[in-house]
Enzyme design. Structure first.
Site, PDB file in Angstrom:
ATOM      1  N   SER A   4       4.513 -15.455  20.935  1.00 29.16           N
ATOM      2  CA  SER A   4       5.708 -15.397  21.794  1.00 29.16           C
ATOM      3  C   SER A   4       6.020 -16.796  22.011  1.00 29.16           C
ATOM      4  O   SER A   4       6.661 -17.231  22.957  1.00 29.16           O
ATOM      5  CB  SER A   4       5.566 -14.749  23.035  1.00 29.16           C
ATOM      6  OG  SER A   4       5.476 -13.119  22.616  1.00 29.16           O
ATOM      7  N   ALA A  20       1.022 -17.157  15.510  1.00 29.08           N
ATOM      8  CA  ALA A  20       0.934 -15.628  15.976  1.00 29.08           C
ATOM      9  C   ALA A  20       1.962 -14.709  16.099  1.00 29.08           C
ATOM     10  O   ALA A  20       3.124 -15.503  15.798  1.00 29.08           O
ATOM     11  CB  ALA A  20       0.341 -15.894  17.398  1.00 29.08           C
ATOM     12  N   HIS A  21       2.018 -13.713  16.385  1.00 33.14           N
ATOM     13  CA  HIS A  21       3.199 -12.599  16.708  1.00 33.14           C
ATOM     14  C   HIS A  21       4.374 -13.221  17.573  1.00 33.14           C
ATOM     15  O   HIS A  21       4.132 -14.024  18.540  1.00 33.14           O
ATOM     16  CB  HIS A  21       2.475 -11.586  17.154  1.00 33.14           C
ATOM     17  CG  HIS A  21       1.700 -11.538  18.571  1.00 33.14           C
ATOM     18  ND1 HIS A  21       2.526 -11.447  19.684  1.00 33.14           N
ATOM     19  CD2 HIS A  21       0.617 -11.584  18.615  1.00 33.14           C
ATOM     20  CE1 HIS A  21       1.701 -11.636  20.601  1.00 33.14           C
ATOM     21  NE2 HIS A  21       0.481 -11.908  20.104  1.00 33.14           N
ATOM     22  N   ASN A  22       5.634 -12.758  17.296  1.00 33.27           N
ATOM     23  CA  ASN A  22       6.712 -12.935  18.098  1.00 33.27           C
ATOM     24  C   ASN A  22       7.054 -14.423  18.193  1.00 33.27           C
ATOM     25  O   ASN A  22       7.978 -14.750  19.170  1.00 33.27           O
ATOM     26  CB  ASN A  22       6.439 -12.263  19.500  1.00 33.27           C
ATOM     27  CG  ASN A  22       6.127 -10.721  19.469  1.00 33.27           C
ATOM     28  OD1 ASN A  22       6.476 -10.227  18.568  1.00 33.27           O
ATOM     29  ND2 ASN A  22       5.298 -10.438  20.381  1.00 33.27           N
ATOM     30  N   THR A  23       6.685 -15.226  17.193  1.00 37.98           N
ATOM     31  CA  THR A  23       7.129 -16.714  17.307  1.00 37.98           C
ATOM     32  C   THR A  23       8.440 -16.968  16.733  1.00 37.98           C
ATOM     33  O   THR A  23       8.758 -16.509  15.605  1.00 37.98           O
ATOM     34  CB  THR A  23       5.925 -17.377  16.877  1.00 37.98           C
ATOM     35  OG1 THR A  23       4.614 -17.207  17.311  1.00 37.98           O
ATOM     36  CG2 THR A  23       6.262 -18.929  16.762  1.00 37.98           C
TER      37      THR A  23
END
Length: 122
Positions: A85, A65-68
């Site tokens: 995250s 997922a996003h911001n990882t």
């Protein structure tokens, strides 16, 4: 398919190896020699970039997922699901079909067992 790109912070070239049907929506990749196998979903960051360190290998059917942020030389095995995250330290191994809840930190050289559900920092 092999993708070549210029690194943003030096004049070195990177190599990203994608098997068929790997699906990427990335703002930025950081690192060389990243492998992503078939049927993966990797979402670009909404608040910050989704990044991967040098030498990271991602097996098939993985969702990131996003911001990882994934460290160097990590191994992410088939079916892993990584929430938004998440931070994964260098040289970590994630087992088959494991799940990492959003906003957690996995330290360096961590081993997450197959089928594990990680709900807090390790």
């Amino acid at each position: 398919m092999v993708l070549h790109w210029e690194k943003l912070d030096s004049d070195m070239k990177g190599i990203l190896i994608l098997n068929s049907l790997a699906f990427l929506i990335l703002k930025r990749l950081v690192g060389n020699n990243i492998e992503i196998k078939a049927n993966c979903s990797i979402t670009g960051g909404s608040l910050k970039s989704t990044i991967m360190g040098c030498g990271t290998k991602i097996n098939g059917l993985v969702h990131i997922a996003h911001n990882t942020a994934i460290g160097k030389n990590c191994q992410i095995t088939a079916g892993a699901v990584i929430g938004g995250s998440v931070s994964i330290g260098d040289n970590s191994w994630l087992g088959l079909n494991c799940t990492l809840k959003h906003k957690i930190k996995v330290g360096q050289r961590a081993i997450v067992g197959s089928g594990a559900s990680v709900i807090s920092d390790i």
